[in-house]
Every structure is written in structure tokens, then in C-alpha cells.
Design an enzyme around this catalytic site. Structure first.
Site, PDB file in Angstrom:
ATOM      1  CB  CYS A   9      44.453  30.621  48.227  1.00 50.81           C
ATOM      2  SG  CYS A   9      45.745  29.629  49.018  1.00 50.81           S
ATOM      3  CG  ASN A  12      45.612  25.337  52.494  1.00 51.35           C
ATOM      4  OD1 ASN A  12      45.492  24.319  53.147  1.00 51.35           O
ATOM      5  ND2 ASN A  12      45.318  26.508  53.007  1.00 51.35           N
ATOM      6  CB  CYS A  14      50.617  32.254  49.839  1.00 51.54           C
ATOM      7  SG  CYS A  14      52.102  31.613  49.055  1.00 51.54           S
ATOM      8  NE  ARG A  15      46.537  33.813  46.943  1.00 51.52           N
ATOM      9  CZ  ARG A  15      46.066  33.650  45.721  1.00 51.52           C
ATOM     10  NH1 ARG A  15      45.391  34.616  45.150  1.00 51.52           N
ATOM     11  NH2 ARG A  15      46.248  32.517  45.084  1.00 51.52           N
ATOM     12  CB  SER A  16      43.728  29.806  52.072  1.00 46.54           C
ATOM     13  OG  SER A  16      44.597  28.779  51.701  1.00 46.54           O
ATOM     14  CG  ASP A 126      49.444  33.140  44.252  1.00 40.16           C
ATOM     15  OD1 ASP A 126      50.028  33.163  45.357  1.00 40.16           O
ATOM     16  OD2 ASP A 126      49.330  32.108  43.564  1.00 40.16           O
TER      17      ASP A 126
END
Length: 161
Positions: A9, A12, A14-16, A126
Site C-alpha cells: 500500500c 505500510n 494500514c492496508r498492507s 485508504d
């Protein structure tokens, strides 16, 4: 045989890391943890070394995932060569990874949502700085896509065992 999976993401945070934690949990529950190398990275370097955001940690924990030990790092061209699957959260990440990739590996990066059931959604929004609902939406999409990824890879892993 080990299959390398890298989730990517922006920072690095939140999402990943959430995708890393969710997928790690799924493969562990399936008894396939030894078959995978799982990591995450961001396209930017502004938060290298930092843990996921408190909101991401809380959203993951609420669904039984522990992402507290993950630290942000930036993706490298070597990562794109080394990992078998390099999976971005958005089309913007995909473009950045393809630009970074060595010429022979430019087609390797993909969107994580390619592995989700047909939802008509390509990008995982995001949630950074957003509401609890934003984090819940992101983790729901991540769970759907990572389940699909594991379903796609399980036959390959079981043939190799």
C-alpha cells in the site's frame, strides 16, 4: 516449495499490514503456514520503521488478527523480483510498482482485489485518518480478497507437499 506473497500500500501502515496479518492467519488456520513467505511494504518511505496505525491494529484485533509486530518498510525492485505475488491495494500502487520493477518483472505486480469474488471494486480505499467504518470496509475487502488468494493457491501448495 515456498510461495512469496508481498502486500503493498502507500505507507505500510494500514492496508498492507492488515493484509499480511489476515493472510498469515488464514494460512496458519489452513495448516499451510510453512508453504508461504508473507510480508508487506509501502510505496513510500515516510513511515519506515513505524507500527501500523492504532486504528488498523484495533480493526484487525476486533476480527482476531494481530498486526502489532509489523513495521513499515518501503518496497524495492528486488522485492518485485523475489516475491512470487506482489499485490497492490490500488491501481496507483500498481502503477508505482510497475515503474519500480525491473523490465522483465513489470507485469508481475497485480491488484489484490483480482482475487476477490466479482464485486466491481478494484481499489481498496485508504482508511488512514478515517473513521472506524473506513477501517472496517478496508478489512472486509482484504478478507474477501485474501480468502480468494488462498483458495487459488491451495491446490498448487498441496500438489507440492
Amino acid at each position: 516449495m515456498t510461495i512469496g506473497i508481498l502486500f503493498v500500500c502507500t505507507a505500510n501502515l494500514c492496508r498492507s499490514p492488515t493484509a499480511e496479518g489476515v493472510f498469515r492467519s488464514l494460512v496458519t488456520k489452513a495448516g499451510l503456514a510453512e508453504a508461504f513467505e508473507i510480508d508487506s511494504a509501502g510505496t513510500g518511505a515516510s513511515h519506515v520503521g513505524q507500527p501500523p496505525t492504532p486504528a488498523a491494529i484495533d480493526a484487525a484485533a476486533a476480527r482476531g488478527y494481530d498486526i502489532t509486530g509489523i513495521r513499515a518498510r518501503q518496497i524495492t525492485s528486488e522485492d518485485i523480483e523475489r516475491f512470487d505475488y506482489v499485490l497492490g491495494m490500488t491501481r496507483g500502487h500498481l502503477a508505482e510498482m510497475r515503474w519500480l520493477a525491473p523490465r522483465d518483472f513489470a507485469d508481475k505486480p497485480q491488484l489484490l482485489m483480482n482475487y476477490a469474488p466479482p464485486l466491481g471494486i478494484l481499489d481498496i480505499p485508504d482508511p488512514f485518518g478515517g473513521t472506524t467504518d473506513d477501517y472496517e470496509r478496508a478489512i472486509g475487502l482484504i478478507e474477501s480478497a485474501t480468502r480468494g488468494l488462498l483458495a487459488r493457491l491451495t491446490p498448487q501448495v498441496k500438489r507440492a507437499i
